[in-house]
Design a protein around this motif. Structure first.
Motif, mmCIF file in Angstrom:
data_model
loop_
_atom_site.group_PDB
_atom_site.id
_atom_site.type_symbol
_atom_site.label_atom_id
_atom_site.label_comp_id
_atom_site.label_asym_id
_atom_site.label_seq_id
_atom_site.Cartn_x
_atom_site.Cartn_y
_atom_site.Cartn_z
ATOM 1 N N PRO A 1 0.799 -1.228 0.000
ATOM 2 C CA PRO A 1 0.000 0.000 0.000
ATOM 3 C C PRO A 1 0.832 1.279 0.000
ATOM 4 N N GLU A 2 1.982 1.261 0.652
ATOM 5 C CA GLU A 2 2.824 2.456 0.660
ATOM 6 C C GLU A 2 3.363 2.753 -0.735
ATOM 7 N N LEU A 3 3.752 1.714 -1.464
ATOM 8 C CA LEU A 3 4.196 1.904 -2.840
ATOM 9 C C LEU A 3 3.042 2.427 -3.696
ATOM 10 N N ALA A 4 1.845 1.930 -3.472
ATOM 11 C CA ALA A 4 0.687 2.401 -4.222
ATOM 12 C C ALA A 4 0.419 3.879 -3.952
ATOM 13 N N VAL A 5 0.545 4.300 -2.702
ATOM 14 C CA VAL A 5 0.363 5.715 -2.366
ATOM 15 C C VAL A 5 1.437 6.556 -3.059
ATOM 16 N N LEU A 6 2.669 6.130 -2.971
ATOM 17 C CA LEU A 6 3.760 6.841 -3.632
ATOM 18 C C LEU A 6 3.543 6.876 -5.145
ATOM 19 N N ILE B 1 -6.866 3.511 -3.612
ATOM 20 C CA ILE B 1 -8.002 3.766 -2.703
ATOM 21 C C ILE B 1 -8.594 2.449 -2.226
ATOM 22 N N ASP B 2 -8.767 1.508 -3.124
ATOM 23 C CA ASP B 2 -9.310 0.199 -2.744
ATOM 24 C C ASP B 2 -8.380 -0.529 -1.784
ATOM 25 N N ALA B 3 -7.079 -0.450 -2.034
ATOM 26 C CA ALA B 3 -6.104 -1.160 -1.198
ATOM 27 C C ALA B 3 -6.035 -0.584 0.212
ATOM 28 N N ILE B 4 -6.080 0.725 0.333
ATOM 29 C CA ILE B 4 -5.948 1.309 1.672
ATOM 30 C C ILE B 4 -7.231 1.158 2.497
ATOM 31 N N ALA B 5 -8.314 0.776 1.865
ATOM 32 C CA ALA B 5 -9.562 0.554 2.603
ATOM 33 C C ALA B 5 -9.412 -0.582 3.612
ATOM 34 N N ASP C 1 -6.277 4.690 11.305
ATOM 35 C CA ASP C 1 -5.332 5.813 11.307
ATOM 36 C C ASP C 1 -4.506 5.860 10.021
ATOM 37 N N ARG C 2 -3.969 4.715 9.636
ATOM 38 C CA ARG C 2 -3.185 4.663 8.390
ATOM 39 C C ARG C 2 -4.066 4.912 7.187
ATOM 40 N N GLN C 3 -5.261 4.341 7.207
ATOM 41 C CA GLN C 3 -6.193 4.531 6.095
ATOM 42 C C GLN C 3 -6.487 6.014 5.890
ATOM 43 N N ARG C 4 -6.792 6.731 6.946
ATOM 44 C CA ARG C 4 -7.119 8.162 6.857
ATOM 45 C C ARG C 4 -5.918 8.962 6.360
ATOM 46 N N LEU C 5 -4.739 8.676 6.917
ATOM 47 C CA LEU C 5 -3.523 9.375 6.501
ATOM 48 C C LEU C 5 -3.252 9.153 5.020
ATOM 49 N N TYR C 6 -3.269 7.905 4.592
ATOM 50 C CA TYR C 6 -2.984 7.589 3.188
ATOM 51 C C TYR C 6 -4.046 8.174 2.262
ATOM 52 N N LEU C 7 -5.294 8.131 2.687
ATOM 53 C CA LEU C 7 -6.354 8.712 1.866
ATOM 54 C C LEU C 7 -6.149 10.217 1.709
ATOM 55 N N ASP C 8 -5.804 10.890 2.792
ATOM 56 C CA ASP C 8 -5.541 12.332 2.715
ATOM 57 C C ASP C 8 -4.387 12.639 1.773
ATOM 58 N N VAL C 9 -3.328 11.844 1.840
ATOM 59 C CA VAL C 9 -2.163 12.052 0.972
ATOM 60 C C VAL C 9 -2.547 11.828 -0.488
ATOM 61 N N VAL C 10 -3.259 10.746 -0.759
ATOM 62 C CA VAL C 10 -3.668 10.434 -2.136
ATOM 63 C C VAL C 10 -4.560 11.539 -2.699
ATOM 64 N N ARG D 1 -12.584 14.618 -6.840
ATOM 65 C CA ARG D 1 -14.037 14.578 -6.702
ATOM 66 C C ARG D 1 -14.581 13.184 -7.024
ATOM 67 N N ILE D 2 -14.090 12.599 -8.111
ATOM 68 C CA ILE D 2 -14.534 11.263 -8.519
ATOM 69 C C ILE D 2 -14.234 10.237 -7.425
ATOM 70 N N LEU D 3 -13.025 10.276 -6.895
ATOM 71 C CA LEU D 3 -12.643 9.293 -5.878
ATOM 72 C C LEU D 3 -13.324 9.557 -4.542
ATOM 73 N N GLU D 4 -13.542 10.810 -4.197
ATOM 74 C CA GLU D 4 -14.271 11.094 -2.953
ATOM 75 C C GLU D 4 -15.683 10.536 -3.030
ATOM 76 N N GLU D 5 -16.309 10.632 -4.187
ATOM 77 C CA GLU D 5 -17.645 10.049 -4.357
ATOM 78 C C GLU D 5 -17.601 8.537 -4.191
ATOM 79 N N ARG D 6 -16.555 7.909 -4.711
ATOM 80 C CA ARG D 6 -16.394 6.458 -4.581
ATOM 81 C C ARG D 6 -16.233 6.050 -3.122
ATOM 82 N N VAL D 7 -15.453 6.810 -2.378
ATOM 83 C CA VAL D 7 -15.193 6.484 -0.979
ATOM 84 C C VAL D 7 -16.453 6.645 -0.137
#
Length: 76
Positions: free
Chosen positions: A20-25, A40-44, A49-58, A68-74
């Protein structure tokens, strides 16, 4: 100095789940829907705590329209 071209485009959902860290990077380096969606699917599956951090970074790395598209998906 880090060259974004050296960072792989992680578009495979299984690779994103395993790394997941490589995916975020990868999403930071390649802010495209094809890279961000599996991330987004992987960090779910991560701890809240990690999920929120990674989602914010992405989401911060993406152009407004993709964000906007991904926020709607989440939210679904």
């Amino acid at each position: 100095m880090l060259d974004y071209r050296a960072i792989p485009r992680v578009t495979d959902a299984e690779v994103a789940r395993q790394h997941p860290e490589l995916a975020v990077l990868s999403t930071i380096a390649h802010p495209e829907l094809a890279v961000a969606a599996p991330t987004i699917d992987a960090i779910a599956d991560l701890h809240d705590d990690r999920q929120r951090l990674y989602l914010d970074v992405v989401l911060a790395a993406l152009p407004a329209e993709l964000r906007r598209i991904l926020e709607e998906r989440v939210e679904k």
